[in-house]
Design a protein around this motif. Structure first.
Motif, PDB file in Angstrom:
ATOM      1  N   GLN B  47       0.979  -1.170   0.053  1.00 56.63           N
ATOM      2  CA  GLN B  47      -0.208  -0.193   0.231  1.00 56.63           C
ATOM      3  C   GLN B  47       1.040   1.162  -0.031  1.00 56.63           C
ATOM      4  OE1 GLN B  47      -2.583   0.557   3.403  1.00 56.63           O
ATOM      5  NE2 GLN B  47      -3.880   1.950   2.519  1.00 56.63           N
ATOM      6  N   CYS B 154       3.902  -6.918   8.345  1.00 61.95           N
ATOM      7  CA  CYS B 154       3.134  -7.759   7.563  1.00 61.95           C
ATOM      8  C   CYS B 154       3.435  -9.308   8.084  1.00 61.95           C
ATOM      9  CB  CYS B 154       3.636  -7.738   5.958  1.00 61.95           C
ATOM     10  SG  CYS B 154       2.650  -8.698   4.944  1.00 61.95           S
ATOM     11  N   GLY B 155       3.543  -9.315   9.453  1.00 60.23           N
ATOM     12  CA  GLY B 155       3.596 -10.572  10.180  1.00 60.23           C
ATOM     13  C   GLY B 155       5.088 -11.079  10.072  1.00 60.23           C
ATOM     14  N   TYR B 156       6.212 -10.297   9.584  1.00 62.55           N
ATOM     15  CA  TYR B 156       7.323 -10.713   9.722  1.00 62.55           C
ATOM     16  C   TYR B 156       8.334  -9.767  10.393  1.00 62.55           C
ATOM     17  CZ  TYR B 156       6.721 -14.314   5.982  1.00 62.55           C
ATOM     18  OH  TYR B 156       6.356 -15.367   5.366  1.00 62.55           O
ATOM     19  N   ALA B 207       4.074  -3.311   3.057  1.00 57.99           N
ATOM     20  CA  ALA B 207       3.553  -4.464   2.544  1.00 57.99           C
ATOM     21  C   ALA B 207       2.269  -4.834   3.334  1.00 57.99           C
ATOM     22  CB  ALA B 207       4.522  -5.814   2.554  1.00 57.99           C
ATOM     23  N   ILE B 208       1.373  -5.390   2.562  1.00 55.25           N
ATOM     24  CA  ILE B 208       0.131  -5.768   3.050  1.00 55.25           C
ATOM     25  C   ILE B 208      -0.266  -7.181   2.814  1.00 55.25           C
ATOM     26  CG2 ILE B 208      -0.947  -3.178   3.320  1.00 55.25           C
ATOM     27  CD1 ILE B 208      -2.691  -3.976   0.728  1.00 55.25           C
ATOM     28  N   ILE B 209       0.241  -7.704   1.627  1.00 57.95           N
ATOM     29  CA  ILE B 209       0.037  -9.141   1.438  1.00 57.95           C
ATOM     30  C   ILE B 209       1.349  -9.724   0.945  1.00 57.95           C
ATOM     31  CG2 ILE B 209      -1.466 -10.472  -0.268  1.00 57.95           C
ATOM     32  CD1 ILE B 209      -3.417  -8.529  -0.709  1.00 57.95           C
ATOM     33  N   LEU B 210       1.548 -11.049   1.261  1.00 59.55           N
ATOM     34  CA  LEU B 210       2.495 -11.950   0.753  1.00 59.55           C
ATOM     35  C   LEU B 210       1.918 -13.005   0.335  1.00 59.55           C
ATOM     36  CD1 LEU B 210       5.432 -11.354   3.581  1.00 59.55           C
ATOM     37  CD2 LEU B 210       5.684 -11.130   0.816  1.00 59.55           C
TER      38      LEU B 210
END
Lengths: 871, 276
Positions: B47, B154-156, B207-210
C-alpha cells in the motif's frame, strides 16, 4: 606486579576480541557449479546482530569488509530463495577469509499473509477511520457508523463530539458544503458511499493561521469512494401503515459530489413521529443573536419529556433543503443553501410540580396539557470564502424566519386554553479578513446582525365562559455589530506578540404589556438602550515542539445606557474591566495531549436587567428578568483537559475537569402561592461555585469486531437563591456512569449494541433536613440478525427505571422490531414500534428545590411498511 | 499515435458512461500482447500512501512486487489483477464491452519497473499523458546504514536500515526473506524490504499481502519511446503540473462552433519519488 596485571588484561581482552579488520569473500554457486545471483550473505555476532552483509553479483561473487573491532567468533548466513540456507561459524584469526559456498536447491515456501486495511490509521494530526472496518449491515446512515467509532460520540441532536469536544467543522471531500448543518449529511448518506471518516485534530480551518494560532477543536471529513463521485447518489423512500390512525412517509435525498461542485437536495414528509427540524439546525458554533422578546415564551411551557419526540409526538412534518457549493479555484469557494421546515406536532402530557416553601410545606400543582405546536422555519445563506496560506477572506450572509402558532389546552381543575403566536426575523452578515505579510499578521472582522420579533403573544382563556385570564405581548428588536482588527508580530520562530482591538455595539429594544390597554396596575415594560464594548487585547504566544503557551489580557471599556421609557429612568455605566486568560498546551508523558487553562472573566448585564415588571409566561407563571440594576458577574476558573489516543491499539481516552468560582451581584428569587408562581431576581452580593469532571474511554478490539466504551461524569453546583424573602444555599450534585458495547460476530451475521447508564442527582438546601436523591437507570439494546445476507431481523429495547419525586419509581419499557429485505438497490422494511403498547412515560427531576414529575402519553403500537430505492 | 489516441478517447468516453455503438462493444478486443520474461516465485503487495503538499491531499495506491528467478517487476496492482482476470478467458474471445467493464473495475495503469538480475539493469516503463516511454539504468546500489531497530511488518520481523537516495532520506524495514528487493527501486539489503518511508512522510510504502501465486512476469507491448531517466522525470513533472498544455493540436477539444476549447489550468496529484 603492574606488568603482570597488564599482561593478564591483554590476555583477557584477546580471548573475547579479534582483529580490527576482516574481509570475507567467495563465490556462491549451485551444486552444478552455476553462479547464483542475488544471494544474501549476512555476518552476525553471538547476539544475532547484523554486523555487515553482501549480495552476490552476476558471477556469484560476494565481498564483505568489516572494519570495527570484532568478536572472536562470527556467524555467516548464506541464503537465497529456492535454496537451502547455510550457516557457517568462523574464528576471527586472519584478516582475509575466502569462503566458497554451494547451495542446495529447496522448495521455497513463505507464510502467506494478508493484512487487513487498518481500521484506524494515524497520519500526523489526522486520524483516519476505515468505514469498511466499522460498518455493519444494520447501519441505515453514515451516522450509525460514526457513533461506533472509538473516540467519537454523537448526541440525540446529531452533534458530533471528539474526545468530549464538539467538532468545529464538518467537511465532505475537504469542503464545507453544509455550513455546520451536517445532520443533513450524516443522517442521510449511505455508509456504502463513504470510504473513510477522518478527524483533523487541533484543526485550524484558516490556512493563513496554520502553525500560528493553535486550535483545540477537531474537524471531521467524509471521503467518498471513487464510485460515489461524479454521479448523483441518494434514495427515494415511501411507506404507509397504521397505528393510532393512518401513517405515511415520503422522503427524497440526492447528492452529487465532484471536485468543483457539491450539491445536496432533500424533500421529506411524514406523520410517523420523526421531526426534521434537527436536520437543518446549526450544530457548530451558533452565531445567531436572538431578541429578548423571542426567548421569553418557550414552546413547551408545561414541560416536555426526556425521550425522543418520535415516541410521543403526533406529527405532520415536512422539510426541504437545497445546498450547493462551487469551487472556483483551489482557494475560492462560493456556497449557498436554503431550507424550509414545517412542523405540526401534538402531544399530551401531565406535570406535577412540588414547590417547596420555607416552612417545609409543599405546594403541589398538577396540570394536564394537550399541546398543538405549529411551526414554520426558513433559512437562507450565502457564503464566499478565499482561503490560502497568505490571506483569508470570507463573507457570510444569513437570513432566518420563524413563525409559530401554538395552542395548549390545559386542565388544572379548570379547563383553559393558552395560545402562543410568534413571528421572528433575523439577518446577519459576517465578514472576516486575515492577511499575512512576512512576520506580520493583520486581522479584520465585521459582524452586523439585526433581529426583530414584531409579534410574540400568549393569550389564556377559559373557553367555557369565554373569559380572558391573561394576555401577554412581548416585542423586541436587536441590533448587534462587532468590528475588530488585530496585528501580530512573529518575533521569532517560536514567539508571537500581538494586539487585538475591537468595537462591539448592541442596541436592543423590548416592550411587553399584559393587557391591550395598559393601566397603572397592569403596566408592562418599555426598555431600550445600547451597550458598547471597546476592547484591547494584548496577547503573547510561545510555541515550540514541546508546548504552546498563550496568554491574553483583555481590557474592556463598557459604555452602557438603558432607559426605562415608562418611568423615564436612565441606567448608565461607564467602567473598564480587566480579564486574563492563560492556556498551556503540552504533551504529558509524550503522548497525552493536555490543555491547562486559568483565567478570570467578567460578564456584564444587558437590557434584561431592566425588564423588571413581571411578564406572564403561562396563565399562572410570571417572570421578571431583571432587578433594575446592571448584573455584573466575575468568574475565576481553572480547567484541565487531557486526551490520549493510540490508533494502532484502538484506544481513545479523554478527561476534562474544571472548577469555577462565580461572584455576582444578583440572585434568583421565587415567590409561590397556590395560584401563581413568580420568578425574579434581586440585587445581593453572592458567591457560588461549580466543579465538574467528565471522562470517556473507548477501546476498539479489532479481532473481536467489538468496541467498548466507558464514560461518566460528576457535577457539583453550589449557589444562593431566595425563596419567600429568605436567602437559601442550594447544593446540587449529579453523578453518572455508563458503559457501551458494540459488536458484530459470527461472520457479521449478528450485530448488537448494549448501552447501560446510571445516574443520581442529589440536592440539599438550608430548609431541608434530608437530601433529595433521584436515581435513574437506563438500558438500551439493539440486535440485528442476518439469517441470509439480504434479510435482516432487528429488535431494539429501551428500559428505564427512574425515581419519581412522589417517593415511588417508574419503569418504562419500549420495544421496536422489524424485518428488512434488501435486493440490490431496493429495500423493503416492515417495522413495528412500541410493541408492548406502553401508554405512559414518567420521570422526575429537581430544579432548585422544586421537583417536577412529568408523564406523557405515548404513541401506541403501530406498524409501517416502507420501500426504499437507492441510486 | 493517432490509433492509440483514438482508442484512448473511445475507452475514456466509454468509461464516462457515454453511449457507444453496440457493434463496437461486441467486437473482439484488440489487446496489446504481453511479453513474458519469467515465472513469478512470490508476490508482495504494497500500500503506497503519497502526500501532495500542493494539493494538500493524501492518496493510497496499491502496487505489487513480483519476484522471479531472474526478473522482478514492480507495478500497479490493478494491472496485475486485470491480467489475472484476462487469463481466465484463456483463448476465448473477449469483446470490447467485456474488456471495458474489467478495465473500469480494476482501473489499471501499466507503468512498472522491471529489474534484470543477470545484467544488473532495470527498465522503467512509464507514461506521460498518452505516450509510453522506457528508460534503462543500472540497478541502484544503495548504501544503507544498518540500524538497531526491529518491527513486525506484515507478520514478519523486520530490521531497520536508512539511506539517502535521489534526494530523499529513506528508512527501510527489511525481513529475513532472502530476497534483495523491495518496492520501487529500493533494494540492496539482505532481505525483502516490507516497508519504506521517507523522512518527510510524503511516501509510505508498506506490504499488506505476501503470497505465492502461479503467475508470469512480463509487460504489455505498447509502443515505447526510449528516453533517459532525467528527461522522463522532467516531462512527467511538466505534464502533472500543467496538463492543459498537452491538449494541443489535434488533441485540443473544440466548442460546438468549432473554436478551440479553453482547458483550465489544473495541477494533477503528483509527488515524485526521486527528486534528483
Amino acid at each position: 606486579m603492574n606488568r603482570v596485571c597488564c599482561i593478564l588484561v591483554m590476555l583477557l581482552y584477546s580471548v573475547t576480541l579479534c582483529c580490527a579488520q576482516l574481509t570475507i569473500s567467495g563465490v556462491i554457486t549451485t551444486q552444478d557449479g552455476e553462479s547464483i545471483v542475488g544471494a544474501s550473505v549476512r555476518v552476525t555476532n553471538s547476539d544475532n546482530k547484523i554486523l555487515a552483509y553482501a549480495i552476490s553479483n552476476t558471477l556469484g561473487k560476494y565481498t564483505i569488509t568489516l572494519n570495527d573491532t570484532l568478536p572472536r567468533q562470527l556467524c555467516i548466513t548464506y541464503s537465497c530463495i529456492g535454496y537451502k540456507k547455510i550457516v557457517r561459524t568462523i574464528e576471527c584469526k586472519d584478516a582475509i577469509e575466502v569462503i566458497d559456498i554451494q547451495l542446495q536447491e529447496e522448495n521455497f515456501e513463505i507464510e502467506e499473509i494478508i493484512v487487513k486495511a487498518p481500521a484506524i490509521k494515524r497520519i500526523g494530526d489526522t486520524i483516519q477511520y476505515n468505514v469498511g472496518a466499522f460498518a455493519s449491515q444494520a447501519d441505515r446512515s453514515i451516522e450509525d457508523v460514526i457513533k461506533r467509532l472509538p473516540g467519537i460520540q454523537v448526541d440525540n441532536s446529531g452533534r458530533i463530539f471528539y474526545n468530549g469536544e464538539a467538532i468545529n467543522n464538518f467537511y465532505i471531500e475537504d469542503m464545507d458544503l453544509l455550513g455546520g448543518r451536517y445532520a443533513i449529511a450524516t443522517q442521510n448518506i449511505n455508509p456504502d458511499e463513504i470510504a473513510t471518516v477522518s478527524i483533523y485534530e487541533n484543526h485550524q480551518p484558516k490556512q493563513v493561521l496554520k502553525d500560528v494560532v493553535i486550535s483545540d477543536r477537531a474537524a471531521l471529513n467524509l471521503r467518498l469512494k471513487d464510485k460515489s463521485k461524479l454521479r448523483p447518489i441518494g434514495y427515494a423512500h415511501a411507506g404507509g401503515g397504521y397505528g393510532e390512525g393512518i401513517n405515511w412517509l415520503g422522503e427524497l435525498f440526492g447528492m452529487q459530489i465532484s471536485e468543483k461542485n457539491q450539491t445536496i437536495v432533500t424533500a421529506k414528509g411524514n406523520n410517523t413521529g420523526n421531526t426534521y427540524i434537527h436536520e437543518t439546525q446549526l450544530l457548530t458554533d451558533n452565531k445567531t443573536d436572538e431578541t429578548v422578546a423571542y426567548n421569553i415564551f418557550t414552546q413547551h411551557p408545561f414541560g416536555t419529556i426526556n425521550i425522543p419526540t418520535s415516541r410521543y409526538y403526533r406529527n405532520t412534518s415536512a422539510s426541504t433543503s437545497v445546498n450547493t457549493l462551487f469551487k472556483i479555484d483551489k482557494h475560492l469557494k462560493i456556497r449557498a443553501y436554503a431550507d424550509y421546515s414545517y412542523e405540526n406536532n401534538n402531544y399530551f402530557n401531565e406535570v406535577e410540580i412540588g414547590y417547596m416553601s420555607i416552612d417545609n410545606a409543599s405546594i403541589r400543582v398538577v396540570e394536564s396539557n394537550r399541546a398543538r405546536l405549529n411551526n414554520h422555519i426558513v433559512n437562507v445563506n450565502f457564503n464566499i470564502e478565499n482561503n490560502n496560506n497568505r490571506s483569508y477572506i470570507s463573507n457570510d450572509l444569513a437570513l432566518k424566519g420563524r413563525f409559530c402558532d401554538n395552542t395548549y389546552n390545559v386542565n388544572n381543575n379548570n379547563i383553559l386554553q393558552q395560545s402562543l403566536n410568534n413571528n421572528d426575523y433575523h439577518i446577519t452578515n459576517e465578514f472576516a479578513g486575515i492577511f499575512k505579510n512576512g512576520r506580520n499578521i493583520f486581522d479584520v472582522k465585521s459582524l452586523i446582525s439585526f433581529g426583530s420579533t414584531p409579534r410574540n403573544e400568549i393569550v389564556a382563556t377559559i373557553p367555557a365562559t369565554d373569559s380572558l385570564i391573561v394576555t401577554q405581548i412581548a416585542t423586541g428588536m436587536a441590533f448587534h455589530t462587532l468590528e475588530s482588527t488585530s496585528y501580530s508580530w512573529l518575533i521569532s520562530q517560536v514567539s508571537l506578540l500581538g494586539i487585538e482591538a475591537s468595537f462591539e455595539a448592541f442596541y436592543d429594544r423590548f416592550s411587553s404589556q399584559n393587557d391591550p390597554i395598559p393601566t397603572p396596575s397592569r403596566q408592562g415594560n418599555e426598555v431600550s438602550g445600547y451597550k458598547i464594548v471597546t476592547s484591547v487585547v494584548p496577547f503573547y504566544q510561545l510555541k515550540n515542539e514541546h508546548l504552546t503557551w498563550r496568554t491574553e489580557i483583555p481590557l474592556r471599556m463598557y459604555d452602557i445606557e438603558y432607559r426605562n421609557i415608562i418611568t423615564g429612568a436612565k441606567h448608565p455605566l461607564h467602567k473598564p474591566y480587566i480579564d486574563i486568560k492563560s492556556s498551556l498546551y503540552f504533551n504529558l508523558f509524550g503522548s497525552i495531549k493536555t490543555t491547562l487553562s486559568i483565567g478570570r472573566d467578567h460578564t456584564i448585564g444587558d437590557i434584561q436587567d431592566y425588564i423588571t415588571t413581571p411578564i406572564y409566561t403561562t396563565y399562572r407563571q410570571q417572570i421578571a428578568l431583571g432587578t433594575g440594576n446592571l448584573g455584573i458577574r466575575s468568574n475565576n476558573y481553572i480547567s484541565l483537559s487531557a486526551n490520549y489516543r493510540n490508533s494502532i491499539e484502538g484506544i481513545f481516552a479523554s478527561l476534562r475537569t474544571s472548577y469555577n468560582v462565580i461572584t455576582s451581584n444578583e440572585i434568583s428569587t421565587t415567590s409561590i402561592t397556590a395560584d401563581e408562581v413568580t420568578y425574579g431576581h434581586i440585587t445581593t452580593d453572592n458567591k457560588g461555585s461549580n466543579a465538574n469532571l467528565f471522562f470517556n474511554l473507548s477501546k476498539n478490539q479489532r479481532n473481536w469486531n467489538t468496541t467498548f466504551t466507558l464514560s461518566g461524569g460528576a457535577i457539583y453546583l453550589k449557589r444562593m437563591t431566595q425563596r419567600e424573602s429568605q436567602l437559601l444555599n442550594v447544593k446540587t450534585q449529579n453523578y453518572s456512569i455508563g458503559a457501551d458495547i458494540h459488536s458484530t460476530f459470527w461472520n457479521e451475521r449478528i450485530s448488537g449494541r448494549v448501552n447501560l447508564r446510571y445516574g443520581v442527582t442529589s440536592q440539599t438546601t438550608d430548609m431541608q433536613t434530608d437530601n433529595t436523591n433521584l436515581h435513574d437507570w437506563l438500558l438500551t439494546a439493539e440486535l440485528s440478525v442476518f439469517p441470509v445476507t439480504s434479510l435482516e431481523i432487528f429488535y431494539t429495547l429501551h428500559y428505564n427505571k427512574s425515581d419519581l419525586a412522589t417517593n415511588s419509581s417508574a419503569e418504562n419499557i419500549f420495544m421496536d422490531s422489524g424485518i428488512r429485505y434488501k435486493d440490490k438497490d431496493w429495500v423493503v422494511e416492515l417495522r413495528g414500534k412500541n410493541l408492548t403498547n406502553a401508554q405512559v412515560y414518567s420521570y422526575s427531576y429537581i430544579n432548585n428545590y422544586d421537583t417536577y414529575t412529568y408523564s406523557c402519553l405515548l404513541r401506541p403500537i403501530e406498524f409501517i411498511l416502507s420501500f426504499q430505492y437507492s441510486f | 499515435m493517432k490509433k492509440y489516441t483514438t482508442i484512448f478517447f473511445i475507452l475514456f468516453t466509454l468509461l464516462s458512461s457515454a453511449q457507444l455503438p453496440k457493434e463496437y462493444l461486441n467486437q473482439p478486443a484488440n489487446l496489446k500482447p504481453i511479453i513474458k520474461l519469467d515465472n513469478s516465485i512470490m508476490q508482495c503487495v504494497y500500500q503506497h500512501t503519497t502526500y501532495d503538499p500542493d494539493l494538500e491531499k493524501y492518496e493510497d495506491t496499491y502496487e505489487i512486487l513480483e519476484i522471479g528467478s531472474n526478473y522482478s517487476k514492480y507495478g500497479n496492482y490493478g494491472a496485475y489483477q486485470l491480467d489475472s482476470a484476462l487469463h481466465t478467458y484463456n483463448g476465448a474471445t473477449l469483446t470490447n464491452g467485456q474488456y471495458a467493464i474489467l478495465f473500469k473495475k480494476y482501473d489499471p495503469n501499466y507503468e512498472c519497473i522491471i529489474k534484470n538480475k543477470k545484467n544488473e539493469n532495470l527498465e522503467h516503463y512509464g507514461k506521460v499523458f498518452i505516450d509510453y516511454y522506457i528508460y534503462e539504468e543500472p540497478i541502484p546500489q544503495i548504501k544503507w546504514e544498518l540500524e538497531g531497530g526491529k518491527a513486525i511488518i506484515c507478520g514478519y520481523t523486520c530490521h531497520k536500515a536508512t539511506a539517502t537516495f535521489r534526494g530523499r532520506q529513506w528508512t527501510a524495514w527489511y525481513s529475513d526473506i532472502p530476497v534483495d528487493n523491495g518496492p520501487w527501486k529500493l533494494g540492496n539489503l539482505p532481505g525483502l524490504i516490507l516497508k519504506a518511508e521517507d523522512a518527510t512522510g510524503e511516501h509510505i510504502i508498506e506490504a499488506i499481502i505476501l503470497k505465492q501465486d502461479k503467475a508470469s512476469i512480463g509487460y504489455r507491448k505498447f509502443l515505447y519511446s526510449r528516453t533517459t531517466r532525467e528527461k522522463y522525470n522532467k516531462s512527467l513533472k511538466e505534464y502533472k503540473e500543467e496538463a492543459h498544455k498537452f491538449f494541443q493540436g489535434e488533441l485540443q477539444p473544440q466548442n460546438p462552433d468549432g473554436t478551440p476549447m479553453n482547458i483550465p489550468k489544473r495541477k494533477l496529484f503528483y509527488n515524485p519519488l526521486e527528486k534528483e
